[in-house]
Design a protein around this motif. Structure first.
Motif, PDB file in Angstrom:
ATOM      1  N   GLN A 261       0.806  -1.224   0.000  1.00 34.02           N
ATOM      2  CA  GLN A 261       0.000   0.000   0.000  1.00 34.02           C
ATOM      3  C   GLN A 261       0.840   1.276   0.000  1.00 34.02           C
ATOM      4  O   GLN A 261       0.298   2.378   0.008  1.00 34.02           O
ATOM      5  CB  GLN A 261      -0.925   0.010   1.218  1.00 34.02           C
ATOM      6  CG  GLN A 261      -1.913  -1.140   1.257  1.00 34.02           C
ATOM      7  CD  GLN A 261      -2.806  -1.095   2.484  1.00 34.02           C
ATOM      8  OE1 GLN A 261      -2.948  -0.052   3.135  1.00 34.02           O
ATOM      9  NE2 GLN A 261      -3.410  -2.239   2.820  1.00 34.02           N
ATOM     10  N   ARG A 263       2.914   4.340  -1.295  1.00 31.20           N
ATOM     11  CA  ARG A 263       2.853   5.142  -2.513  1.00 31.20           C
ATOM     12  C   ARG A 263       4.091   6.034  -2.612  1.00 31.20           C
ATOM     13  O   ARG A 263       4.768   6.292  -1.613  1.00 31.20           O
ATOM     14  CB  ARG A 263       1.601   6.020  -2.531  1.00 31.20           C
ATOM     15  CG  ARG A 263       0.286   5.241  -2.546  1.00 31.20           C
ATOM     16  CD  ARG A 263      -0.890   6.197  -2.577  1.00 31.20           C
ATOM     17  NE  ARG A 263      -2.163   5.485  -2.614  1.00 31.20           N
ATOM     18  CZ  ARG A 263      -3.352   6.085  -2.644  1.00 31.20           C
ATOM     19  NH1 ARG A 263      -3.409   7.416  -2.632  1.00 31.20           N
ATOM     20  NH2 ARG A 263      -4.462   5.377  -2.685  1.00 31.20           N
ATOM     21  N   GLN A 292       8.865   6.575  -7.171  1.00 38.54           N
ATOM     22  CA  GLN A 292       8.120   5.451  -7.724  1.00 38.54           C
ATOM     23  C   GLN A 292       9.015   4.236  -7.965  1.00 38.54           C
ATOM     24  O   GLN A 292       8.595   3.087  -7.770  1.00 38.54           O
ATOM     25  CB  GLN A 292       7.459   5.865  -9.048  1.00 38.54           C
ATOM     26  CG  GLN A 292       6.461   4.840  -9.575  1.00 38.54           C
ATOM     27  CD  GLN A 292       5.330   4.583  -8.588  1.00 38.54           C
ATOM     28  OE1 GLN A 292       4.690   5.496  -8.112  1.00 38.54           O
ATOM     29  NE2 GLN A 292       5.086   3.303  -8.265  1.00 38.54           N
ATOM     30  N   VAL A 295       9.451   2.518  -4.674  1.00 40.25           N
ATOM     31  CA  VAL A 295       8.196   1.868  -4.277  1.00 40.25           C
ATOM     32  C   VAL A 295       8.028   0.560  -5.038  1.00 40.25           C
ATOM     33  O   VAL A 295       7.628  -0.474  -4.452  1.00 40.25           O
ATOM     34  CB  VAL A 295       7.013   2.812  -4.525  1.00 40.25           C
ATOM     35  CG1 VAL A 295       5.690   2.069  -4.356  1.00 40.25           C
ATOM     36  CG2 VAL A 295       7.064   3.996  -3.556  1.00 40.25           C
ATOM     37  N   ASN A 296       8.321   0.579  -6.346  1.00 41.13           N
ATOM     38  CA  ASN A 296       8.203  -0.652  -7.141  1.00 41.13           C
ATOM     39  C   ASN A 296       9.157  -1.734  -6.627  1.00 41.13           C
ATOM     40  O   ASN A 296       8.789  -2.914  -6.546  1.00 41.13           O
ATOM     41  CB  ASN A 296       8.493  -0.351  -8.605  1.00 41.13           C
ATOM     42  CG  ASN A 296       7.434   0.549  -9.232  1.00 41.13           C
ATOM     43  OD1 ASN A 296       6.312   0.617  -8.736  1.00 41.13           O
ATOM     44  ND2 ASN A 296       7.781   1.215 -10.314  1.00 41.13           N
ATOM     45  N   LYS A 299       7.805  -3.175  -3.311  1.00 42.71           N
ATOM     46  CA  LYS A 299       6.676  -4.082  -3.511  1.00 42.71           C
ATOM     47  C   LYS A 299       7.132  -5.404  -4.129  1.00 42.71           C
ATOM     48  O   LYS A 299       6.609  -6.481  -3.788  1.00 42.71           O
ATOM     49  CB  LYS A 299       5.629  -3.406  -4.394  1.00 42.71           C
ATOM     50  CG  LYS A 299       4.935  -2.220  -3.729  1.00 42.71           C
ATOM     51  CD  LYS A 299       3.891  -1.598  -4.636  1.00 42.71           C
ATOM     52  CE  LYS A 299       3.175  -0.443  -3.926  1.00 42.71           C
ATOM     53  NZ  LYS A 299       2.164   0.198  -4.798  1.00 42.71           N
TER      54      LYS A 299
END
Length: 350
Positions: A261, A263, A292, A295-296, A299
């Motif tokens: 979750q 961002r 980003q 974050v990628n 995850k």
């Protein structure tokens, strides 16, 4: 002032824009931790239009408008550059400065705290620091920064003293006049932020040691050393308060979020170490913002079981609501709130 006075309507237009755009921006800042450009740019446009209308009505002049906008832009850029607030906060501050009616905020001398840019900073910070300290105290973690932090505080004392020596030397050798209290205090507070941001700890003695030597020489050869010692102490205490509030806010507003979750733009609450693609380690420090790409990666590692399932993040206390409240207070009091607050404390003490 009658209802038929055009100055009154320009004032109402500027303040209404400040309140409307400020409430909308404050909501998005609280909900999504971002300040959309349409709010800030729209407020800036209305503010500049209102300033031009005031000049046409005989209130102020173009030099005053240019000075307010340039000083507001310089303050916004400087505080954004040194990490005191985000880019969105800086843009909202500049727009709020432009939207303050000049008829309600007399400029006075540019080295005075009564100028709209300076008064807005003082008023916004009074409320921000008061609320933040109250929340940190409520979380019962207000003094954790004291533990093991003595060396950093001593470094701040030496750094502020070195900057004071450089400032006094510049005033005596170049300006041929002493610095005012406001000039010296402002130079120390802003200068130390720049010193900490721009130089690694190992290189700061190149600036600090010559400044301390100059300070010692000036104390021995000139008068007024008690005044400058007081300014040094005040600037040092401000830096310590800044460190304490920043540390306490990160701890008081920390929370854990599932890795899936997270961002872009989230700020890490504590250090995070991930396994690298080639067996190495990827280290992200506390306080860093996740773009980003990060974050990628986070995850991906979590989905494969090679990374943490939850991530410790921190949510800063939003600045925009205090900028809006500070702007309205600046217009209402025609300057900063320090004298009314001081008078209230005196009245409470009897």
């Amino acid at each position: 002032m009658s209802l038929g006075d055009p100055i009154l309507w320009v004032e109402l237009l500027m303040l209404s824009a400040l309140l409307t755009a400020g409430i909308c921006a404050a909501w998005t800042d609280l909900r999504f931790q971002r300040v959309p450009n349409p709010y800030t740019l729209g407020l800036l446009g209305i503010g500049v239009t209102g300033q031009a209308a005031m000049v046409g009505l005989g209130v102020g002049g173009w030099n005053q408008v240019a000075g307010i906008l340039l000083l507001g832009l310089a303050v916004a850029f400087l505080l954004t550059l040194t990490g005191v607030w985000s880019l969105g906060d800086g843009k909202m501050y500049w727009a709020a400065v432009a939207a303050l009616p000049p008829s309600l905020c007399p400029v006075g001398e540019w080295v005075s705290f009564e100028t709209p840019p300076a008064a807005l900073i003082v008023n916004a910070l009074l409320g921000y620091v008061a609320v933040l300290l109250a929340l940190v105290v409520w979380q019962q973690r207000q003094w954790t920064a004291l533990k093991g932090n003595r060396d950093r505080w001593l470094q701040a004392a030496a750094g502020v003293g070195g900057l004071l020596g450089l400032a006094l030397s510049f005033a005596h050798l170049v300006l041929n006049r002493p610095l005012s209290y406001l000039e010296a205090f402002g130079f120390l507070v802003v200068g130390y932020r720049l010193l900490e941001w721009g130089l690694e700890p190992a290189r700061r003695p190149v600036v600090v040691i010559p400044g301390l030597a100059a300070l010692a020489l000036l104390f021995l050869t000139t008068g007024g050393w008690r005044d400058y010692a007081l300014i040094w102490a005040a600037a040092w205490l401000v830096e310590l308060a800044f460190q304490q509030v920043r540390h306490g806010s990160r701890r008081a507003f920390g929370f854990d979020l599932p890795a899936g979750q997270v961002r872009a733009g989230a700020v890490l609450g504590r250090r995070l170490v991930l396994a690298g693609a080639e067996g190495g380690e990827v280290v992200w420090e506390s306080g860093e913002s996740l773009d980003q790409e990060r974050v990628n990666l986070l995850k991906e590692r979590a989905a494969s079981g090679a990374g943490p399932r939850t991530v410790a993040l921190t949510r800063a206390l939003p600045v925009v609501p205090f900028l809006v409240a500070g702007g309205l207070a600046t217009a209402a009091f025609g300057g900063h709130l320090a004298p009314p607050v001081r008078a209230l404390l005196v009245w409470i003490k009897g």
